[in-house]
Enzyme design. Structure first.
Site, PDB file in Angstrom:
ATOM      1  N   LYS A 170       0.525  -1.039   0.192  1.00  0.00           N
ATOM      2  CA  LYS A 170       0.226   0.241  -0.210  1.00  0.00           C
ATOM      3  C   LYS A 170       0.892   1.248   0.068  1.00  0.00           C
ATOM      4  O   LYS A 170       1.320   1.551   1.090  1.00  0.00           O
ATOM      5  CB  LYS A 170      -1.360  -0.087   0.948  1.00  0.00           C
ATOM      6  N   GLY A 221       7.450   5.098   7.898  1.00  0.00           N
ATOM      7  CA  GLY A 221       6.415   6.154   8.179  1.00  0.00           C
ATOM      8  C   GLY A 221       6.785   7.108   9.078  1.00  0.00           C
ATOM      9  O   GLY A 221       8.927   6.789   9.993  1.00  0.00           O
ATOM     10  N   SER A 222       6.507   7.722   9.358  1.00  0.00           N
ATOM     11  CA  SER A 222       6.122   8.420  11.755  1.00  0.00           C
ATOM     12  C   SER A 222       6.766   7.617  12.028  1.00  0.00           C
ATOM     13  O   SER A 222       5.654   6.391  12.892  1.00  0.00           O
ATOM     14  CB  SER A 222       4.911   9.779  10.829  1.00  0.00           C
ATOM     15  N   THR A 223       6.987   8.480  13.278  1.00  0.00           N
ATOM     16  CA  THR A 223       6.749   7.568  15.133  1.00  0.00           C
ATOM     17  C   THR A 223       5.807   7.504  14.576  1.00  0.00           C
ATOM     18  O   THR A 223       5.032   6.047  15.989  1.00  0.00           O
ATOM     19  CB  THR A 223       7.693   8.320  15.791  1.00  0.00           C
ATOM     20  N   THR A 225       2.467   7.288  13.546  1.00  0.00           N
ATOM     21  CA  THR A 225       1.929   6.217  12.669  1.00  0.00           C
ATOM     22  C   THR A 225       2.401   4.232  12.484  1.00  0.00           C
ATOM     23  O   THR A 225       1.984   3.871  13.194  1.00  0.00           O
ATOM     24  CB  THR A 225       1.817   6.422  11.451  1.00  0.00           C
ATOM     25  N   GLU A 243      11.054   1.399  10.408  1.00  0.00           N
ATOM     26  CA  GLU A 243      11.847   1.751   9.664  1.00  0.00           C
ATOM     27  C   GLU A 243      11.181   4.558  10.089  1.00  0.00           C
ATOM     28  O   GLU A 243      10.479   4.121   9.398  1.00  0.00           O
ATOM     29  CB  GLU A 243      12.409   2.067   8.925  1.00  0.00           C
ATOM     30  N   CYS A 277      14.605   9.895   5.670  1.00  0.00           N
ATOM     31  CA  CYS A 277      14.648  10.209   7.502  1.00  0.00           C
ATOM     32  C   CYS A 277      16.258  10.378   7.849  1.00  0.00           C
ATOM     33  O   CYS A 277      16.314  10.510   8.722  1.00  0.00           O
ATOM     34  CB  CYS A 277      14.635   8.341   7.533  1.00  0.00           C
ATOM     35  N   GLU A 374      11.492  16.532  14.025  1.00  0.00           N
ATOM     36  CA  GLU A 374      12.045  16.373  12.709  1.00  0.00           C
ATOM     37  C   GLU A 374      11.296  17.593  11.442  1.00  0.00           C
ATOM     38  O   GLU A 374      10.126  17.156  11.739  1.00  0.00           O
ATOM     39  CB  GLU A 374      12.096  14.922  12.530  1.00  0.00           C
TER      40      GLU A 374
HETATM   41  P1  ADP Z   1       2.893  11.187   6.803  1.00  0.00           P
HETATM   42  O1  ADP Z   1       1.472  11.770   7.981  1.00  0.00           O
HETATM   43  O2  ADP Z   1       3.595  11.949   7.034  1.00  0.00           O
HETATM   44  O3  ADP Z   1       2.059  10.783   5.576  1.00  0.00           O
HETATM   45  P2  ADP Z   1       2.867   8.350   7.745  1.00  0.00           P
HETATM   46  O4  ADP Z   1       3.796   8.156   8.652  1.00  0.00           O
HETATM   47  O5  ADP Z   1       1.391   9.014   8.312  1.00  0.00           O
HETATM   48  O6  ADP Z   1       3.169   9.654   6.955  1.00  0.00           O
HETATM   49  O7  ADP Z   1       2.570   7.978   6.287  1.00  0.00           O
HETATM   50  C1  ADP Z   1       2.977   6.809   5.984  1.00  0.00           C
HETATM   51  C2  ADP Z   1       1.870   5.337   5.025  1.00  0.00           C
HETATM   52  O8  ADP Z   1       1.668   5.645   5.971  1.00  0.00           O
HETATM   53  C3  ADP Z   1       1.407   6.404   4.328  1.00  0.00           C
HETATM   54  O9  ADP Z   1       1.087   5.008   3.381  1.00  0.00           O
HETATM   55  C4  ADP Z   1       0.165   6.566   4.258  1.00  0.00           C
HETATM   56  O10 ADP Z   1      -1.004   5.704   4.433  1.00  0.00           O
HETATM   57  C5  ADP Z   1       0.186   5.043   6.019  1.00  0.00           C
HETATM   58  N1  ADP Z   1      -0.531   5.029   7.116  1.00  0.00           N
HETATM   59  C6  ADP Z   1      -0.670   5.957   7.456  1.00  0.00           C
HETATM   60  N2  ADP Z   1      -2.064   6.054   8.813  1.00  0.00           N
HETATM   61  C7  ADP Z   1      -1.512   4.913   8.711  1.00  0.00           C
HETATM   62  C8  ADP Z   1      -2.183   4.001  10.198  1.00  0.00           C
HETATM   63  N3  ADP Z   1      -2.940   4.380  11.404  1.00  0.00           N
HETATM   64  N4  ADP Z   1      -2.168   2.489  10.530  1.00  0.00           N
HETATM   65  C9  ADP Z   1      -1.309   1.919   9.488  1.00  0.00           C
HETATM   66  N5  ADP Z   1      -0.875   2.824   7.914  1.00  0.00           N
HETATM   67  C10 ADP Z   1      -1.081   4.459   8.025  1.00  0.00           C
END
Ligand code: ADP
Length: 470
Positions: A170, A221-223, A225, A243, A277, A374
Site C-alpha cells: 500500500k 513513515g512517521s513514529t 503511525t 523504519e 529519514c 523532526e
Molecule cells: P505522513 O503523515 O507524513 O503521510 P505517515 O507515517 O502517516 O506519514 O504515512 C506513511 C504511510 O502510512 C502512508 O502510506 C499512510 O497512508 C500510512 N498510514 C497512515 N496512517 C496509518 C495507520 N493508522 N495505520 C497504517 N498505516 C497508516
C-alpha cells in the site's frame, strides 16, 4: 502521460471499489490524475490471493526467485524514464534525483536477487548435527511513505519476495502512481498473487495492520503511525520492521576543513528537500568556526535553482504536500518569534506550489521546536557549541536514534564521537549514504529491526532449527 489507474490483485488489474482521489502535483498545485481507492473487501481479496500464492512460491526452487528478481530489475530499467517522470509529477523532486531513485531501485533489486539465505550449522559432532534454516513468514504487507516512494517500496518488497514470501503493498495516498505502475510492470514476471497492490489512506493501512491473514508489516513513515501499526498488529502477533523518524545530528569537530565539508553537509541536510529519514536535521558547530561555516552553507544554498522538477536546470523542488508545507511554515514562524536568525531562504518567490527555498537558521536554542522536532523539510538549524561533551549531550538529547555524523580531520577523535552517538548508523565526513550490504535501522523510537544486507533479509524469515541425531 498516462497514469495507472488500476490495482493489481491476484495477477489481474482491477478498478478500485472505493472511488478515486485526486493526487496533487506539489510544484503546480494541479491535479496529476485520480488515484483508485481500494475497499477493505479488495484488501481481503489481495490477502487471500497472497496466501494462496504462498504455498508454491515459498517452496519453489531458490533459483526461480532469484531469476524473477533479476528479470524485474531489467523491466524497471526499461521503464526508467517513465517511472522517473511519474515520480517528479506526484512527488515533486527534480528529474535528476528521480532518475537516481529509479537507478538505485534497479541496483537494489539486483543486489537483493544475489543475496543468499545460508543454512547455519551450529553444531556438528559425531553424535549430533544442528542446522538452522531460514523460512519465509507468509504474507508480508508493505506500507510506504511519500518521500522516496519507489525506492522504499523496492527495499520492502524485494527481500520479501526473494525469501519466498508473498506481498500486499500500500503506497502513500500522496504518491500512489509510481507504485501502481511499478507493480503493473513487474506482476507479469511473477506468478499470480505473489505481489498485489491496494491503495488508500490511513484506514486501509489500519486494516492491513489488523488483518489476521497478514504475517508481517514492513513500514517506513512517521513514529506516530509506527506506534499505531504496532498496536494494531498485536492481534495476531505480526512481525514488524519499522523504519521511523529520525532527528539526525551532525557534529563538526574544531579541526574540520570547512571548504571541503560545506557542500557535502548541504547535500546531507537538503537531499530530497530535506524529506529523507536519514537526512542531517541538526548541525552542531564549534563556536570558533560557527560564523564561517554558516557563511559557506549559505553560499552553497544560494546556488540552488528552485522550481518545477521537470524544468531545465532545476536542482531543488517543492515540499511534497500541503500539510507538510504548513507545518514547516509554522516552524519558520516559531523561529522568527523566538529570535532565531534566518540566514537564507525562509520562503519562496514562486507564486504557486509548496516551495520553501533552502533555509539555514542560526542562533537557535537546543530547546527550540526546530531543533527538538523532526522538521522533514528544507530548513537546517545550526547550533553553536563550546566543548565536545556538550555537543554530544545535545546530539543525543532526543527520543529518536536513526543516524548521525561527525565531520573533522582527526579520525581517532571522530571515531570516538561516532561511537558515542546514540543511533543506528553514523557517518564520518558524510551523512545519509546507504549501501545495500549495510544494515540500516534506528534505535530508541526510530524503529524496530533493520533493512538491507543479510541481516535485513533475515527480517523476512523465521528460524527453523533441525536437531539431527546421528
Ligand atoms: P505522513 O503523515 O507524513 O503521510 P505517515 O507515517 O502517516 O506519514 O504515512 C506513511 C504511510 O502510512 C502512508 O502510506 C499512510 O497512508 C500510512 N498510514 C497512515 N496512517 C496509518 C495507520 N493508522 N495505520 C497504517 N498505516 C497508516
Amino acid at each position: 502521460m498516462k497514469y495507472c489507474d488500476t490495482l493489481v490483485i491476484n495477477g489481474t488489474t482491477v478498478a478500485g471499489e472505493q472511488g478515486s482521489q485526486p493526487v496533487i502535483n506539489p510544484a503546480t498545485e494541479e491535479v496529476v490524475a485520480s488515484s483508485p481507492q481500494a475497499s477493505v473487501s479488495q484488501l481481503d481479496q489481495a490477502v487471500a490471493a497472497a496466501r494462496d500464492a504462498f504455498a508454491d512460491w515459498s517452496r519453489c526452487d531458490d533459483q526461480v526467485r532469484k531469476d524473477a528478481l533479476l528479470r524485474i530489475a531489467d523491466r524497471i530499467e526499461e521503464h526508467s524514464d517513465e517511472l522517473a517522470r511519474i515520480l517528479v509529477s506526484e512527488q515533486g523532486k527534480p528529474l535528476m534525483i528521480a532518475q537516481r531513485e529509479v537507478a538505485a531501485s534497479v541496483a537494489w533489486t539486483r543486489y537483493t536477487a544475489n543475496l543468499e539465505l545460508k543454512v547455519d550449522l551450529v553444531l556438528d559432532s559425531p553424535e549430533k548435527r544442528i542446522e538452522v534454516h531460514r523460512k519465509p513468514l507468509g504474507v508480508v504487507a508493505s506500507i510506504t511513505p511519500w518521500n522516496w516512494p519507489l525506492m522504499i517500496l523496492i527495499w520492502h518488497i524485494m527481500p520479501a519476495i526473494r525469501t519466498g514470501n508473498t506481498v500486499v503493498c500500500k503506497p502513500s495516498e500522496y504518491t500512489p502512481f509510481n507504485a501502481l505502475r511499478l507493480i503493473e510492470i513487474i506482476a507479469d514476471e511473477l506468478p499470480a498473487g505473489v505481489v498485489n497492490i491496494v491503495t488508500g489512506a490511513g484506514e486501509i493501512g489500519q486494516a492491513i495492520s489488523e488483518h489476521p491473514g497478514i504475517n508481517k508489516v514492513v513500514f517506513t513513515g512517521s513514529t506516530r503511525t509506527g506506534k499505531q501499526i504496532m498496536r494494531a498488529a498485536a492481534g495476531n502477533l505480526k512481525r514488524l520492521t519499522l523504519e521511523l523518524g529520525g532527528n539526525d545530528a551532525g557534529i563538526v569537530l574544531p579541526d574540520a576543513d570547512l571548504d571541503s565539508i560545506a557542500q557535502p553537509l548541504f547535500i546531507a541536510a537538503f537531499k530530497n528537500m530535506g524529506q529523507t529519514c536519514a537526512a542531517l536535521k541538526r548541525l552542531y558547530v564549534h563556536e570558533d568556526m560557527y560564523d564561517a561555516l554558516c557563511d559557506k552553507l549559505v553560499a552553497v544554498a544560494s546556488k540552488q535553482k528552485v522550481g518545477n522538477g521537470l524544468d531545465e536546470g532545476v536542482t531543488f523542488g517543492p515540499v511534497q504536500n500541503k500539510a507538510q508545507y504548513d507545518y514547516l511554515n509554522a516552524l519558520l514562524d516559531d523561529i522568527r518569534a523566538t529570535g532565531g536568525r534566518i540566514l537564507c531562504g525562509g520562503n519562496s518567490s514562486l507564486e504557486r506550489g509548496y516551495f520553501i527555498d533552502p533555509t539555514i537558521v542560526a542562533d537557535v536554542d537546543q530547546r527550540s521546536r526546530i531543533v527538538q522536532e523532526e522538521q522533514f523539510g528544507p530548513i537546517l538549524p545550526v547550533i553553536r557549541y563550546s566543548n565536545l561533551d556538550e555537543a554530544l549531550a545535545m546530539a543525543n538529547d532526543t527520543d529518536e536514534g536513526l543516524a548521525g555524523s561527525v565531520w573533522g580531520k582527526d579520525m581517532e577523535l571522530a571515531s570516538d564521537i561516532a561511537h558515542r552517538m546514540e543511533c543506528g548508523s553514523t557517518w564520518i565526513n558524510g551523512h545519509g549514504d546507504l549501501h545495500p550490504a549495510a544494515p540500516f535501522g534506528g534505535c530508541k523510537q526510530s524503529g524496530i529491526g533493520v533493512e538491507f544486507g543479510e541481516e535485513g533479509l533475515h527480517e523476512y524469515t523465521r528460524t527453523h532449527t533441525h536437531h539431527i541425531v546421528k
